[in-house]
Scaffold this active site. Structure first.
Site, mmCIF file in Angstrom:
data_model
loop_
_atom_site.group_PDB
_atom_site.id
_atom_site.type_symbol
_atom_site.label_atom_id
_atom_site.label_comp_id
_atom_site.label_asym_id
_atom_site.label_seq_id
_atom_site.Cartn_x
_atom_site.Cartn_y
_atom_site.Cartn_z
ATOM 1 N N LYS A 158 -19.269 66.921 34.099
ATOM 2 C CA LYS A 158 -19.308 68.176 34.883
ATOM 3 C C LYS A 158 -20.242 68.801 35.368
ATOM 4 O O LYS A 158 -20.614 69.322 36.326
ATOM 5 C CB LYS A 158 -18.020 68.867 34.302
ATOM 6 C CG LYS A 158 -16.463 68.450 34.505
ATOM 7 C CD LYS A 158 -15.743 69.148 33.577
ATOM 8 C CE LYS A 158 -14.338 68.506 33.540
ATOM 9 N NZ LYS A 158 -13.645 69.572 32.684
ATOM 10 N N ARG A 215 -5.256 69.640 26.787
ATOM 11 C CA ARG A 215 -4.233 68.555 26.102
ATOM 12 C C ARG A 215 -3.347 69.187 24.943
ATOM 13 O O ARG A 215 -2.549 68.673 24.769
ATOM 14 C CB ARG A 215 -4.967 67.339 25.550
ATOM 15 C CG ARG A 215 -6.101 67.838 24.719
ATOM 16 C CD ARG A 215 -7.005 66.419 24.507
ATOM 17 N NE ARG A 215 -7.905 66.710 23.534
ATOM 18 C CZ ARG A 215 -9.245 67.285 23.474
ATOM 19 N NH1 ARG A 215 -9.508 67.896 24.433
ATOM 20 N NH2 ARG A 215 -10.060 67.194 22.347
ATOM 21 N N SER A 252 -7.401 75.495 32.776
ATOM 22 C CA SER A 252 -8.480 76.517 33.188
ATOM 23 C C SER A 252 -8.214 77.268 34.423
ATOM 24 O O SER A 252 -9.132 78.388 34.423
ATOM 25 C CB SER A 252 -9.746 75.641 33.000
ATOM 26 O OG SER A 252 -9.965 74.806 34.306
ATOM 27 N N THR A 259 -10.273 73.661 37.887
ATOM 28 C CA THR A 259 -10.425 72.299 38.262
ATOM 29 C C THR A 259 -10.537 72.094 39.758
ATOM 30 O O THR A 259 -9.635 72.398 40.373
ATOM 31 C CB THR A 259 -9.183 71.377 37.695
ATOM 32 O OG1 THR A 259 -8.865 71.966 36.409
ATOM 33 C CG2 THR A 259 -9.438 69.874 37.889
ATOM 34 N N GLY A 302 -5.474 66.440 31.533
ATOM 35 C CA GLY A 302 -4.608 67.087 30.628
ATOM 36 C C GLY A 302 -3.651 67.986 31.297
ATOM 37 O O GLY A 302 -2.471 67.946 31.175
ATOM 38 N N GLU A 359 -9.876 61.149 23.701
ATOM 39 C CA GLU A 359 -10.510 62.416 23.656
ATOM 40 C C GLU A 359 -10.229 63.282 22.247
ATOM 41 O O GLU A 359 -11.403 63.566 21.674
ATOM 42 C CB GLU A 359 -9.456 63.530 24.572
ATOM 43 C CG GLU A 359 -9.610 63.008 26.095
ATOM 44 C CD GLU A 359 -8.844 64.179 26.951
ATOM 45 O OE1 GLU A 359 -9.606 65.495 27.107
ATOM 46 O OE2 GLU A 359 -8.081 64.219 27.499
ATOM 47 N N HIS A 370 3.313 39.789 33.947
ATOM 48 C CA HIS A 370 3.123 39.029 35.014
ATOM 49 C C HIS A 370 1.709 38.645 35.252
ATOM 50 O O HIS A 370 1.075 38.111 36.108
ATOM 51 C CB HIS A 370 3.774 39.469 36.381
ATOM 52 C CG HIS A 370 5.410 39.242 36.088
ATOM 53 N ND1 HIS A 370 6.042 38.313 36.651
ATOM 54 C CD2 HIS A 370 6.121 40.235 35.692
ATOM 55 C CE1 HIS A 370 7.392 38.295 36.463
ATOM 56 N NE2 HIS A 370 7.300 39.821 35.999
#
Length: 359
Positions: free
Chosen positions: A350, A150, A100, A103, A56, A236, A252
């Protein structure tokens, strides 16, 4: 909708993700003011600008690239790995974004930027990124906290746009921001639970998508990142599988995938996004392909971006489909009986890897 319908919605949407979507116009205004008052001290770049982000927190850079790519003479490089490209050096501006602040990929890139003596900016609501930036004297744009990344999309996108405007790479003025905000506010009123259900395409589309697999198709210009945003929001928020691809490339290769056994495509629903500035030949290719493929699966819909024409209206048009996708993903989550906010599997991965932060 009736009062009972609204109550029913929030019995599922317990964390009130819908409220955050409804707040998008206010977030745009606040993010612009926040960025305008921020002194980062970096002069107009002479080399590519690198924006580091993941999940996000990376979406703002993707939206910016789609918005400016037709006009910008300065390349924009998006980095979602653990290190900067080899060309990065003391003349390469780096913007590290982690909502946050924890990350791990962004923190690694930040360390790399400091090591290479790149002019660097940190954008975060706190966490280790803020602490480490302050320790080495890197300017920090502090964002309001308490949201899933997000849901903070305006705070992760608008400041980047202000920086590029300040640098003279892609000029945007207060009037354009105000027009975009008014446009989004009108759409929020239209798509909210308090609006007329008969006029609410977000609710209607969510019902059509129940039990389907959305395929998000667009050109690679203004709406490329918007299509990807829809895909991620379905993943999400709605807890649903969704996929995306871009024209003209998909014409293609991916089109031949529709020759698969019927049972593999019968639930696929095409959402085709078209912008007025898409190349005429690409628009024609999209329309021909949609006509060919939509009857092979569960149907589809063509969505046109709404807003002013040309460069002056791009921001309005970008947000017109961005906000529609956010509403649709929340309503689809409720159709499935899922609270849009929790992301347990992301958190579990995580935890297993020992990462202490969120995207």
């Amino acid at each position: 909708m009736s009062r009972e319908d609204i109550v029913r919605h929030y019995k599922v949407d317990e964390s009130r993700m819908l409220d955050k979507v409804v707040s998008m116009p206010d977030h745009i205004e606040e993010a612009w003011k926040l960025a305008k008052s921020f002194a980062h001290g970096i002069d107009r770049p002479r080399s590519p600008v690198i924006i580091c982000g993941m999940g996000g927190s990376a979406m703002g850079g993707k939206l910016l690239r789609g918005l400016i790519q037709q006009d910008s003479a300065i390349p924009l490089v998006l980095e979602s790995g653990y290190s900067l490209p080899p060309f990065a050096g003391k003349d390469t501006p780096v913007i590290c974004i982690s909502y946050s602040g924890n990350t791990e990929e962004v923190l690694s890139c930040f360390d790399n930027a400091v090591l290479k003596k790149c002019p660097t900016i940190a954008i975060t609501s706190g966490g280790r990124l803020e602490v480490e930036a302050e320790q080495v004297g890197v300017p920090v744009l502090r964002l309001p906290g308490g949201m899933p990344p997000r849901a903070a999309i305006s705070y992760l996108f608008i400041p980047l746009l202000e920086f590029f405007s300040r640098w003279g790479i892609y000029k945007v003025d207060n009037d354009q921001i105000e027009r975009a905000t008014r446009h989004v506010r009108g759409l929020v009123e239209k798509y909210s639970l308090e609006g007329d259900p008969a006029e609410n395409i977000a609710l209607e589309l969510a019902k059509k998508l129940y039990g389907k697999i959305p395929l998000l198709y667009s050109a690679g210009g203004l709406l490329g990142a918007v299509a990807y945003r829809w895909k991620c929001q379905f993943n999400e928020n709605s807890k649903a599988m969704a996929f995306y691809n871009l024209f003209p490339e998909l014409g293609h290769n991916e089109v031949m995938g529709w020759d698969c056994p019927e049972r593999l495509r019968e639930d696929m629903f095409i959402i085709l996004m078209i912008d007025s500035e898409d190349h005429p030949r690409v628009q024609k290719r999209m329309e021909v392909t949609f006509e060919m493929l939509s009857s092979l699966g569960a149907g589809g819909i063509i969505l046109h971006s709404e807003g002013g024409g040309g460069r002056e209206g791009r921001l309005e048009r970008l947000f017109s489909l961005l906000v529609l996708g956010d509403f649709t993903s929340v309503y689809l989550a409720v159709e499935y009986g899922k609270d849009p906010t929790p992301i347990e599997k992301i958190t579990q991965i995580k935890d297993i890897l020992g990462s202490d932060g969120s995207l």
